[in-house]
Scaffold this motif. Structure first.
Motif, mmCIF file in Angstrom:
data_model
loop_
_atom_site.group_PDB
_atom_site.id
_atom_site.type_symbol
_atom_site.label_atom_id
_atom_site.label_comp_id
_atom_site.label_asym_id
_atom_site.label_seq_id
_atom_site.Cartn_x
_atom_site.Cartn_y
_atom_site.Cartn_z
ATOM 1 N N GLN A 1 174.737 -16.748 78.139
ATOM 2 C CA GLN A 1 173.552 -15.921 78.377
ATOM 3 C C GLN A 1 173.757 -14.548 77.770
ATOM 4 O O GLN A 1 174.876 -14.108 77.517
ATOM 5 N N SER A 2 172.662 -13.845 77.539
ATOM 6 C CA SER A 2 172.731 -12.497 76.983
ATOM 7 C C SER A 2 173.278 -11.534 78.025
ATOM 8 O O SER A 2 173.102 -11.745 79.236
ATOM 9 N N SER B 1 183.394 -11.638 85.988
ATOM 10 C CA SER B 1 182.554 -11.995 84.851
ATOM 11 C C SER B 1 183.326 -11.803 83.554
ATOM 12 O O SER B 1 184.410 -11.209 83.537
ATOM 13 N N PHE B 2 182.762 -12.285 82.473
ATOM 14 C CA PHE B 2 183.300 -11.996 81.153
ATOM 15 C C PHE B 2 182.905 -10.565 80.778
ATOM 16 O O PHE B 2 181.752 -10.164 80.964
ATOM 17 N N ILE B 3 183.864 -9.806 80.256
ATOM 18 C CA ILE B 3 183.626 -8.409 79.899
ATOM 19 C C ILE B 3 183.887 -8.237 78.408
ATOM 20 O O ILE B 3 184.893 -8.719 77.885
ATOM 21 N N LEU B 4 182.982 -7.554 77.724
ATOM 22 C CA LEU B 4 183.154 -7.252 76.300
ATOM 23 C C LEU B 4 183.058 -5.753 76.104
ATOM 24 O O LEU B 4 182.094 -5.115 76.576
ATOM 25 N N ASP C 1 184.165 -21.879 75.632
ATOM 26 C CA ASP C 1 183.086 -21.704 74.670
ATOM 27 C C ASP C 1 182.363 -20.400 75.007
ATOM 28 O O ASP C 1 181.668 -20.304 76.022
ATOM 29 N N LEU C 2 182.551 -19.372 74.159
ATOM 30 C CA LEU C 2 182.049 -18.044 74.488
ATOM 31 C C LEU C 2 180.599 -17.811 74.077
ATOM 32 O O LEU C 2 180.048 -16.761 74.377
ATOM 33 N N ASP D 1 180.718 -14.887 71.152
ATOM 34 C CA ASP D 1 181.142 -15.189 69.788
ATOM 35 C C ASP D 1 180.101 -14.737 68.774
ATOM 36 O O ASP D 1 180.439 -14.223 67.704
ATOM 37 N N ASN D 2 178.833 -14.908 69.084
ATOM 38 C CA ASN D 2 177.775 -14.475 68.183
ATOM 39 C C ASN D 2 177.805 -12.960 67.985
ATOM 40 O O ASN D 2 177.620 -12.457 66.876
ATOM 41 N N TYR D 3 178.052 -12.232 69.069
ATOM 42 C CA TYR D 3 178.129 -10.774 68.986
ATOM 43 C C TYR D 3 179.296 -10.348 68.102
ATOM 44 O O TYR D 3 179.161 -9.450 67.254
#
Length: 628
Positions: free
Chosen positions: A455-456, A474-477, A529-530, A534-536
Motif C-alpha cells: 500500500q502507499s 510497520s515498515f519504515i522508509l 515482497d516490498l 521497491d517502486n519508490y
C-alpha cells in the motif's frame, strides 16, 4: 595504487554507459601533460613538460584532435588498453599540474569555438592538491589552513576560515567563464584525505555546470558507481539563456550553474545541463517605476533557451510567463513554496559566506528566517498573545522550521571539526546545483511508514525517536537523497522478544550520530515482497544525480543518524556577530532561539514583560506536517 585502480574502474563504468557515437579521450598529468593517441594499435602517450607555470604550446601542435578524441563504438578496445596503461605511467607521489592541465584542455577545444553543436565534459580525478605550475597551492595558504579551522574542539576560528574559504586567486573563476562560453563543463572527483583547496577549484565547476564529489578512502568510496550514474546524464549542453521582462522591472541577478557572457549582460552560458539542475532569477523594479502591475499591464517574463541535445541537434525553446501578483501579503503565503524558499536561503547564505565568512552566512539565514516569521505574524489577528514560529495557519509551510534547522546541522554550513573544508565545499556544490525537491531531502530527510508494503505510505513523519518507536511494527522508509534506509519489522517466529528488533534500543538515548556500523547483514533481514517500497527506491535511483545507497535492515541504527533530539550540541554563532555566543542542543533550543529573536526584533529595548519559552511549551521536533 588504490587511487589509480579506483579511477580505472570509474573510467570503465563510464565507457560502458556512453553511446557508441560519443567521442572519448584520455589525458594524464604530473609535472607533464600526457595525451593518449587512441588510434595507435598499442597505447601511446605524447608528453609536454610544464614551463613557467603553464603549457608552453597548444596541445593541438603536439597531437591532432582526431587522434585524441575517438568514437567509443569504433575504438573501444584501444580505449580500454589506454585505461589499463595509466597505472604504468602514473608517478605515485609526484607533483600535480592540475590547473595547467585544465587550462590547456580548454584551449585545446578552442578550435570548436564556432561550432554550436560541440559540447565537452572534462572528468578530472584528483588525489591531492595542485603542487606544480599555475595556481599551485602556496606554502603560505597551506600553512594558514594547517593552523586549524578550529582553535579547539568547540571554538570556531572565523579569521582563519575566511582566508581559506575564499579562493586563492581569480584563476579558476576566469577559466570557468571561458570554458562555459566554449561549451566545456568540468567535473572534479577528489579522492584524498589531504586538503586539496576545493574552495579555489569550485568556481570552474559551478560556472560550467560541473560537479564536485569528494571521497576520503579510495578503496571504500563509491566513485565507480557515481561515475556510471552521472555518465547517463551527459549529453545536452552548450546552453545559452536569456531572460527578458516587461518594462516595470528587470533581472538583477541569475543564480545557478551558469556563467555570464563576456560581451552581453543579458546572456548566460550553461555548458553542462541535466534535469537535476536549477536556476533562480532575482528581479528588481526600475528606479522611478510605479511598482504597480495592473490587469492591462501584467508582469511578463520571457525565457529564451538554446541548447544542444544528446543527438547533437541545436534546439531553441521560448517560454513566455505571465507572473501572478497578489494584492495582500496573505495571498503570498498561500502560494509560497517552502522548497524554493530553502533554495533561495542557500544562495543568500553562500553570498554572505564568500564576502564575510561562514559565520556571517549562518547569521544571514537566521536573520532572513526571523524576518520571514515576523511578516507572517503580522498577518495574524491582533489578539494573538504569542509568536507563531511554525506557520500553523499555512500547513504547507510548517516544514520550513525543519528545513532551516536541518540546514544548520547538515554539512552545508557546519562548524564541526570532523567535517573538513573540502567536504563542506563539496556538499555546498551539491546544494547549488540540486533542484529544490532534492535540496529539501538533503536538509530534512523524508520519513514514511508503510503498514503494508503493498500500500502507499501515509503522510510524512517528523524525524523523532518517538515517531520511529511508535511505528516500529510497520515498515519504515527514510529517504536522505543519496541514502535510502528500509527498516523491516522482524517476523514473530524469528526469536525476537516482541516481533520487532527495534524495540531493543532505547530511542531516548540516540544521538545525532549512529552508534553502530552501517554494515547490514542481509541474512538477518526477512525476505519480503516490498511492493510500493521497491517502486519508490527504483524511481529514486533513476532520478537522482548520484548513486543512491540502499540499506535494507531490521536494525534501526542507520536511521538514528538522521533523527532530531536534544542530545547533540550545535555551535551556531560566535561573539562579535549580531547574535550572542549560542549553543543549540536539539530542535527545542532552536525553537527557543527563534522566539527570543522575534521578541528582540519587536522590542529591542526590552521594555515588555517577556518570559523565555520553557521546556514544557517547546516542541521536541517540528510539528507533524503534510508533504508540500
Amino acid at each position: 595504487p588504490d587511487f589509480i585502480k579506483t579511477v580505472q574502474k570509474s573510467l570503465y563504468s563510464i565507457i560502458d554507459n556512453l553511446a557508441d557515437d560519443s567521442l572519448f579521450g584520455v589525458v594524464v598529468y604530473d609535472e607533464r601533460i600526457g595525451v593518449y593517441n587512441l588510434y595507435c594499435a598499442k597505447p601511446h602517450v605524447r608528453h609536454v613538460r610544464i614551463a613557467n607555470g603553464s603549457c608552453p604550446i597548444n596541445l593541438q601542435e603536439m597531437i591532432q584532435h582526431d587522434d585524441t578524441l575517438v568514437r567509443v563504438g569504433d575504438m573501444r578496445k584501444s580505449i580500454y588498453a589506454a585505461i589499463d596503461n595509466i597505472s604504468q605511467i602514473a608517478q605515485q607521489g609526484g607533483n600535480r599540474c592540475f590547473a595547467a592541465a585544465i587550462q590547456s584542455l580548454v584551449e585545446f577545444f578552442s578550435v570548436y569555438q564556432g561550432h554550436t553543436t560541440f559540447r565537452a565534459r572534462l572528468l578530472t580525478f584528483l588525489s591531492g592538491p595542485c603542487t606544480f605550475g599555475v595556481e599551485s597551492l602556496t606554502q603560505r595558504r597551506n600553512n594558514t589552513y594547517k593552523q586549524g579551522i578550529f582553535k579547539s574542539k568547540d571554538v570556531y576560528n572565523e579569521g582563519v576560515h575566511k582566508k581559506v574559504f575564499n579562493p586563492q586567486s581569480n584563476f579558476y573563476k576566469d577559466l570557468g567563464t571561458l570554458a562555459s562560453s566554449r561549451g566545456v563543463s568540468v567535473d572534479v572527483y577528489v579522492v584524498s584525505e589531504e586538503w586539496v583547496d576545493l574552495a579555489s577549484i569550485r568556481a570552474v565547476c559551478e560556472l560550467t555546470g560541473g560537479r564536485i564529489v569528494h571521497y576520503t578512502d579510495p578503496v571504500e568510496c563509491s566513485l565507480p558507481k557515481d561515475c556510471a550514474t552521472l555518465s547517463q546524464l551527459y549529453g545536452a549542453g552548450r546552453g545559452m539563456l536569456r531572460i527578458r521582462t516587461s518594462a516595470q522591472f528587470r533581472v538583477s541577478k541569475v543564480r545557478g550553474p551558469c556563467a555570464p557572457d563576456p560581451y552581453r549582460d543579458d546572456v548566460l552560458h550553461a555548458a553542462g545541463l541535466d534535469l537535476h539542475q536549477a536556476f533562480a532569477a532575482e528581479f528588481a523594479f526600475y528606479r522611478g517605476s510605479t511598482n504597480v502591475f495592473e490587469e492591462q499591464r501584467p508582469a511578463i517574463v520571457q525565457l529564451t533557451f538554446a541548447y544542444t541535445n544528446e543527438l547533437g541537434q541545436r534546439k531553441l525553446r521560448i517560454q513566455t510567463l505571465k507572473l501572478t501578483t497578489v494584492e495582500y501579503i496573505e495571498n503570498m503565503f498561500d502560494n509560497a513554496d517552502p522548497e524554493v524558499i530553502t533554495k533561495l536561503f542557500v544562495y543568500r547564505s553562500l553570498d554572505a559566506c564568500y564576502r564575510w565568512g561562514i559565520n556571517e552566512g549562518r547569521v544571514n539565514v537566521l536573520d532572513t528566517y526571523v524576518y520571514l516569521l515576523s511578516h507572517y505574524n503580522e498577518t495574524l489577528p491582533y489578539d494573538s498573545q504569542e509568536f507563531d514560529v511554525e506557520f500553523s495557519v499555512y500547513p504547507h509551510l510548517q516544514i520550513m522550521a525543519a528545513l532551516v534547522y536541518g540546514m544548520f546541522i547538515s554539512p552545508f554550513m557546519s562548524c564541526r571539526p570532523d567535517i573538513s573544508l573540502d567536504q563542506l565545499v563539496a556538499f555546498q556544490n551539491i546544494c547549488i546545483s540540486a533542484n529544490p525537491e532534492h535540496l529539501a531531502l538533503l536538509f530534512y530527510p523524508h520519513l514514511m511508514s508503510f503498514e503494508n508494503p503493498q500500500q502507499s505510505p501515509g503522510l510524512s513523519l517528523p524525524l523523532s525517536p518517538i515517531t520511529v518507536k511508535s511505528v516500529q511494527n510497520s515498515f519504515i522508509l527514510l529517504d536522505a537523497y543519496d541514502t535510502i534506509i528500509v527498516l523491516q519489522p522482524q517476523n514473530k517466529d524469528s526469536g525476537s522478544k516482541d516481533g520487532v528488533e527495534a524495540a531493543a534500543i532505547e530511542f531516548s538515548e540516540i544521538s545525532l550520530e549512529p552508534k553502530n556500523n552501517l554494515a547490514v547483514d542481509s541474512n538477518k533481514v526477512p525476505q519480503t515482497d516490498l511492493g510500493k517500497i521497491d517502486n519508490y527506491v527504483e524511481e529514486a535511483q533513476k532520478t537522482r544525480p548520484l548513486n543512491v545507497n540502499v540499506i535494507n535492515t531490521s536494525n534501526p541504527s542507520p536511521i538514528c543518524k538522521y533523527l532530531i533530539n536534544d542530545s547533540g550540541a550545535v555551535n551556531i554563532c560566535m561573539p562579535g556577530s549580531s547574535y550572542d555566543h549560542y549553543y543549540w542542543r536539539g530542535y527545542k533550543a532552536f525553537y527557543k532561539f527563534i522566539v527570543t529573536q522575534l521578541h528582540r526584533l519587536y522590542d529591542p529595548e526590552g521594555e515588555s514583560d517577556y518570559e523565555e519559552p520553557t521546556d514544557e511549551n517547546c516542541p521536541d521536533v517540528p510539528s507533524n506536517f503534510t508533504q508540500a
